[in-house]
Design a protein around this motif. Sequence first.
Motif, PDB file in Angstrom:
ATOM      1  N   GLU A  32       0.828  -1.214   0.000  1.00 37.27           N
ATOM      2  CA  GLU A  32       0.000   0.000   0.000  1.00 37.27           C
ATOM      3  C   GLU A  32       0.859   1.260   0.000  1.00 37.27           C
ATOM      4  N   ALA A  33       1.979   1.193   0.741  1.00 40.97           N
ATOM      5  CA  ALA A  33       2.884   2.352   0.771  1.00 40.97           C
ATOM      6  C   ALA A  33       3.479   2.611  -0.619  1.00 40.97           C
ATOM      7  N   LEU A  34       3.763   1.523  -1.338  1.00 42.39           N
ATOM      8  CA  LEU A  34       4.246   1.693  -2.719  1.00 42.39           C
ATOM      9  C   LEU A  34       3.149   2.324  -3.571  1.00 42.39           C
ATOM     10  N   GLU A  35       1.971   1.768  -3.436  1.00 43.67           N
ATOM     11  CA  GLU A  35       0.830   2.186  -4.244  1.00 43.67           C
ATOM     12  C   GLU A  35       0.456   3.656  -3.979  1.00 43.67           C
ATOM     13  N   ASN A  36       0.485   4.029  -2.681  1.00 46.80           N
ATOM     14  CA  ASN A  36       0.090   5.400  -2.329  1.00 46.80           C
ATOM     15  C   ASN A  36       1.248   6.379  -2.385  1.00 46.80           C
ATOM     16  N   GLY A  37       2.434   5.867  -2.668  1.00 45.62           N
ATOM     17  CA  GLY A  37       3.599   6.743  -2.736  1.00 45.62           C
ATOM     18  C   GLY A  37       4.002   7.303  -1.388  1.00 45.62           C
ATOM     19  N   THR A  38       3.783   6.520  -0.334  1.00 45.42           N
ATOM     20  CA  THR A  38       4.139   7.007   1.000  1.00 45.42           C
ATOM     21  C   THR A  38       5.387   6.298   1.553  1.00 45.42           C
ATOM     22  N   CYS A  39       6.029   5.487   0.732  1.00 43.10           N
ATOM     23  CA  CYS A  39       7.203   4.729   1.211  1.00 43.10           C
ATOM     24  C   CYS A  39       8.479   5.552   1.012  1.00 43.10           C
ATOM     25  N   PRO A  40       9.579   5.156   1.694  1.00 40.52           N
ATOM     26  CA  PRO A  40      10.846   5.839   1.428  1.00 40.52           C
ATOM     27  C   PRO A  40      11.233   5.670  -0.046  1.00 40.52           C
ATOM     28  N   GLY A  41      11.792   6.722  -0.613  1.00 40.54           N
ATOM     29  CA  GLY A  41      12.191   6.654  -2.028  1.00 40.54           C
ATOM     30  C   GLY A  41      11.009   6.794  -2.972  1.00 40.54           C
ATOM     31  N   ASN A  42       9.946   7.479  -2.481  1.00 39.59           N
ATOM     32  CA  ASN A  42       8.715   7.541  -3.293  1.00 39.59           C
ATOM     33  C   ASN A  42       8.835   8.396  -4.552  1.00 39.59           C
ATOM     34  N   ASP A  43       9.994   9.028  -4.739  1.00 40.70           N
ATOM     35  CA  ASP A  43      10.175   9.753  -6.010  1.00 40.70           C
ATOM     36  C   ASP A  43      10.734   8.821  -7.091  1.00 40.70           C
ATOM     37  N   PHE A  44      10.881   7.530  -6.759  1.00 41.50           N
ATOM     38  CA  PHE A  44      11.389   6.556  -7.739  1.00 41.50           C
ATOM     39  C   PHE A  44      10.409   5.409  -7.956  1.00 41.50           C
ATOM     40  N   LEU A  45       9.141   5.748  -8.076  1.00 40.68           N
ATOM     41  CA  LEU A  45       8.135   4.689  -8.216  1.00 40.68           C
ATOM     42  C   LEU A  45       7.582   4.587  -9.639  1.00 40.68           C
ATOM     43  N   GLY A  46       8.287   5.187 -10.573  1.00 37.37           N
ATOM     44  CA  GLY A  46       7.794   5.198 -11.958  1.00 37.37           C
ATOM     45  C   GLY A  46       7.704   3.819 -12.587  1.00 37.37           C
ATOM     46  N   TRP A  47       8.425   2.843 -12.034  1.00 40.88           N
ATOM     47  CA  TRP A  47       8.410   1.479 -12.583  1.00 40.88           C
ATOM     48  C   TRP A  47       7.134   0.727 -12.194  1.00 40.88           C
ATOM     49  N   LEU A  48       6.457   1.198 -11.124  1.00 47.10           N
ATOM     50  CA  LEU A  48       5.381   0.414 -10.514  1.00 47.10           C
ATOM     51  C   LEU A  48       4.240   0.133 -11.503  1.00 47.10           C
ATOM     52  N   HIS A  49       3.801   1.167 -12.198  1.00 46.25           N
ATOM     53  CA  HIS A  49       2.730   0.967 -13.183  1.00 46.25           C
ATOM     54  C   HIS A  49       3.235   1.194 -14.603  1.00 46.25           C
ATOM     55  N   LEU A  50       4.536   1.036 -14.760  1.00 48.41           N
ATOM     56  CA  LEU A  50       5.120   1.259 -16.090  1.00 48.41           C
ATOM     57  C   LEU A  50       4.554   0.300 -17.155  1.00 48.41           C
ATOM     58  N   PRO A  51       4.515  -1.027 -16.878  1.00 45.89           N
ATOM     59  CA  PRO A  51       4.057  -1.920 -17.953  1.00 45.89           C
ATOM     60  C   PRO A  51       2.679  -1.537 -18.493  1.00 45.89           C
ATOM     61  N   SER A  52       1.730  -1.249 -17.576  1.00 43.44           N
ATOM     62  CA  SER A  52       0.370  -0.960 -18.037  1.00 43.44           C
ATOM     63  C   SER A  52       0.247   0.439 -18.637  1.00 43.44           C
ATOM     64  N   SER A  53       1.273   1.278 -18.458  1.00 43.88           N
ATOM     65  CA  SER A  53       1.137   2.633 -19.006  1.00 43.88           C
ATOM     66  C   SER A  53       1.915   2.838 -20.310  1.00 43.88           C
ATOM     67  N   ILE A  54       2.654   1.821 -20.736  1.00 46.35           N
ATOM     68  CA  ILE A  54       3.383   1.971 -22.008  1.00 46.35           C
ATOM     69  C   ILE A  54       2.376   1.865 -23.156  1.00 46.35           C
ATOM     70  N   THR A  55       2.394   2.848 -24.042  1.00 46.18           N
ATOM     71  CA  THR A  55       1.405   2.829 -25.126  1.00 46.18           C
ATOM     72  C   THR A  55       1.961   2.089 -26.353  1.00 46.18           C
ATOM     73  N   PRO A  56       1.070   1.537 -27.170  1.00 46.31           N
ATOM     74  CA  PRO A  56       1.535   0.888 -28.413  1.00 46.31           C
ATOM     75  C   PRO A  56       2.305   1.880 -29.294  1.00 46.31           C
ATOM     76  N   GLN A  57       1.896   3.156 -29.265  1.00 40.58           N
ATOM     77  CA  GLN A  57       2.584   4.166 -30.087  1.00 40.58           C
ATOM     78  C   GLN A  57       4.035   4.312 -29.650  1.00 40.58           C
ATOM     79  N   PHE A  58       4.248   4.282 -28.331  1.00 40.97           N
ATOM     80  CA  PHE A  58       5.617   4.422 -27.833  1.00 40.97           C
ATOM     81  C   PHE A  58       6.455   3.207 -28.263  1.00 40.97           C
ATOM     82  N   LEU A  59       5.851   2.034 -28.158  1.00 38.21           N
ATOM     83  CA  LEU A  59       6.595   0.836 -28.567  1.00 38.21           C
ATOM     84  C   LEU A  59       6.884   0.878 -30.067  1.00 38.21           C
ATOM     85  N   ASP A  60       5.958   1.436 -30.845  1.00 35.28           N
ATOM     86  CA  ASP A  60       6.209   1.588 -32.297  1.00 35.28           C
ATOM     87  C   ASP A  60       7.389   2.514 -32.546  1.00 35.28           C
TER      88      ASP A  60
END
Length: 449
Positions: A32-60
Amino acid sequence: MKRIQLDITKAAQFLSEGAVKAYEPKVKAAQEALENGTCPGNDFLGWLHLPSSITPQFLDEVQAVANTLREKCEVIVVAGIGGSYLGARAIIEALGNSFAWLVGDKANPTIVFAGNNIGEDYLFELSEYLKDKRFGVINISKSGTTTETALAFRLLKKQCEEQRGKSEAKDVIVAITDANRGAARAAADKEGYKTFVIPDNVGGRFSVLTPVGLLPIACAGFDIKALVNGAADMEKATAPNVPFEENIAAQYAAVRNALYTEQGKKIEIMVNYQPKLHFIAEWWKQLYGESEGKEHKGIFPAACDFTTDLHSMGQWIQEGERSIFETVISVEQPAKKLLFPSDDENLDGLNFLAGKRVDEVNKMAELGTLLAHVDGGVPNIRVVVPELNEYYIGQLIYFFEIGCGISGNVLGVNPFNQPGVEAYKKNMFALLDKPGYEAESKAIKERLK
Ligand code: PA5
């Protein structure tokens, strides 16, 4: 599509009853701390939902750049170190031919790696090898200032320009770096290289699903869409709302923390039975080592290739200090089929294996070793991968990433920084008389007298 499975029964048997389950609240809180961004190092959580946020256009877009490099280059040098190289190498080797550089594959460029060491022989021999090759370079550095990578890139850039001319070289050099900062960005902007940005909130060792990994993997001819799909499916399968009993990342984080704190198991050995997975373990070692090893805490991540290392490390694992546990990556189906032949003379006495797949022998070695090591006091975690393709490797990558994020938080460290990595750099720069290090230089040289 199947899913990667986790079997922790042969680790849980070393723990008191209910010990793994007892971690559920801590694991839940960490997630939950990862999800809510309340954990230490919360400015480095870009990987957490990266797979679901990559668009087909970007992969193209990534694929289009890869296609250009594939068309113009017979060899592509990927320059980077640590998180800026291990993921790409791990996936390319896991999916590729074990003899890729020898088989004369005309359909795909040869991918080689540099910038991950300062070996003079290595760089000299690389430059010799590249002399008669149409080669390109992918220069990867988030900070854009890492010595190993910058040093290799300077050499490679010069050689590429000498061999192809400055203007053609520009089309086969790609930089993957910060949006604004660092020498790699400055050089790319000045020379007009194609660039990709490493997002600020994704740390190096979590960056394999950014262009850091995706571009080299696409250059090697592998399907980055399937890779990202696999990771996105694992993102769903390990989401915070998935019950503990079904959430393999939560269970992995729980069992390894329980073994560490309850049983003093301070070393985790990542084991594979497929030589192709050697660099997956190297990638995993960095992910977990750099994330958890701090504040004088953390499981030491080690790796063995079996059955190879059963003939070197097997004795220690079976009977050495009982401070270890094993995590085995078990591949259900090899991609190729090879039957063991019968032999009329049977001089080697191996006719009892005739007609069996080689993998059947490998599997029996795996199961035999599992039982022997468990009997010898080594807890065993098993990660079962249906087969080695892009989709399942994508699942595996995200499984280990989220497992690491949860586990580091349960351990009580900031899994997303690496303050300890700076110590050697400071000394090295002082010893090399880098401008700005004058004060340290004298003192450190004195210490080495
Ligand atoms: O995970 C990390 O942050 C490190 O391993 C880095 O990836 C590694 O030190 C390379 O750094 P950079 O990409 O800045 O060259």
